[in-house]
Scaffold this active site. Structure first.
Site, PDB file in Angstrom:
ATOM      1  N   SER A 197       0.846  -1.190   0.000  1.00 42.17           N
ATOM      2  CA  SER A 197       0.000   0.000   0.000  1.00 42.17           C
ATOM      3  C   SER A 197       0.881   1.239   0.000  1.00 42.17           C
ATOM      4  O   SER A 197       2.034   1.187   0.451  1.00 42.17           O
ATOM      5  CB  SER A 197      -0.872   0.000   1.262  1.00 42.17           C
ATOM      6  OG  SER A 197      -1.480   1.252   1.487  1.00 42.17           O
TER       7      SER A 197
ATOM      8  N   TYR B  25      -0.778  -0.465  10.736  1.00 38.71           N
ATOM      9  CA  TYR B  25      -0.944  -0.789   9.316  1.00 38.71           C
ATOM     10  C   TYR B  25       0.219  -0.228   8.502  1.00 38.71           C
ATOM     11  O   TYR B  25       0.777  -0.910   7.642  1.00 38.71           O
ATOM     12  CB  TYR B  25      -2.278  -0.204   8.834  1.00 38.71           C
ATOM     13  CG  TYR B  25      -2.719  -0.676   7.468  1.00 38.71           C
ATOM     14  CD1 TYR B  25      -3.215  -1.967   7.286  1.00 38.71           C
ATOM     15  CD2 TYR B  25      -2.679   0.172   6.371  1.00 38.71           C
ATOM     16  CE1 TYR B  25      -3.649  -2.394   6.039  1.00 38.71           C
ATOM     17  CE2 TYR B  25      -3.112  -0.246   5.124  1.00 38.71           C
ATOM     18  CZ  TYR B  25      -3.589  -1.529   4.961  1.00 38.71           C
ATOM     19  OH  TYR B  25      -4.017  -1.950   3.724  1.00 38.71           O
TER      20      TYR B  25
END
Length: 264
Positions: free
Chosen positions: A146, A159
């Site tokens: 990501s 995350y």
């Protein structure tokens, strides 16, 4: 991309009952792969993915497993081989995320994010590599990362950490297994219109925020699935340790966003 480039190959996609994982599983199946659809807690959604693939003439099975558990991931690989005879493509897509400032975070959720997102990726990388080495025919592994890997988005420390680790994990693995013909690449989807995004934002927020992305919208799961299939495609056999960023320009400098002026 040749529609049958994956004919005779078996692909395993973690977290593929919904969202990007679902789209990746369908994209690979359309190109001839037999697919293992992994899910943790939504068997009906996984069954729907299998049905979609089979209706298009493909082959698929659904296998439950929590990727934070190495033994469960090893079982996914074993099921792929038992059903289809080999494992040729592995896609680590499963992820989890809680959104809180780190100093206020529920540490159980913080650890769960890392266990699923980082360790889950490593578990698949480890188990898939061992199987591919045993087969001796090389293979393709894609880890879904990501822009969070390099953008310190607030309220997402666990995350962010996990995705940054995935990038280094993939590049290190690519060096270590290149001599065996195993390719390891990274896909970095940007803000994508998936069911998981509804955990953090309303439909109205997603649409209004998407309009501010340089390309003017959120990405679709299908676009990300195509990018993942591209990285795994045998035609792209000279790609390893590569990062494919598919984010609509969201990671461009802030002055690249719609309606903003460049500094200076």
């Amino acid at each position: 991309m040749n529609s049958q480039n994956f004919a005779g190959k078996t692909a395993l996609v973690t977290g593929s009952s919904i969202g990007i994982g679902r789209a990746a599983a369908i994209s690979l199946a359309k190109r001839g792969a037999s697919v293992v659809v992994n899910y943790r807690s939504q068997p009906e959604k996984a069954a729907e993915v299998v049905e979609t693939i089979e209706k298009s003439g493909g082959k698929a099975i659904a296998v439950q497993g929590d990727v934070s558990d190495l033994a469960a991931v090893q079982n996914l690989v074993e099921q792929a081989v038992a059903k289809f005879g080999s494992l040729d493509v592995a896609v680590s897509n499963a992820a989890y995320s809680d959104r809180q400032r780190y100093f206020e975070a529920d540490l159980e959720g913080f650890r769960r994010t890392i266990d699923v997102t980082m360790w889950g990726a490593f578990h698949l990388l480890h188990a898939a590599t061992q199987q591919m080495l045993e087969q001796g025919n090389g293979g393709a592994i894609t880890l879904v990362s990501s822009p969070h890997a390099f953008i310190p988005a607030p309220k997402a420390m666990a995350y962010n950490m996990s995705k940054a680790a995935i990038d280094h994990m993939a590049k290190t693995a690519a060096i270590e297994v290149a001599e065996f013909g195993i390719r390891v690449n990274i896909c970095q989807p940007g803000w994508t219109d998936t069911p998981g995004e509804r955990k953090f934002a309303s439909e109205e927020t997603l649409q209004s925020s998407g309009a501010k992305i340089p390309l003017g919208r959120l990405g679709t799961p299908e676009e990300m699935g195509e990018a993942i299939a591209y990285l795994c495609d045998p035609e792209n056999s000279y790609m390893t340790g590569a990062t494919l960023l598919v984010d609509g320009g969201i990671s461009l400098p802030w002055w690249g966003n719609r309606g903003s002026a460049a500094p200076g």
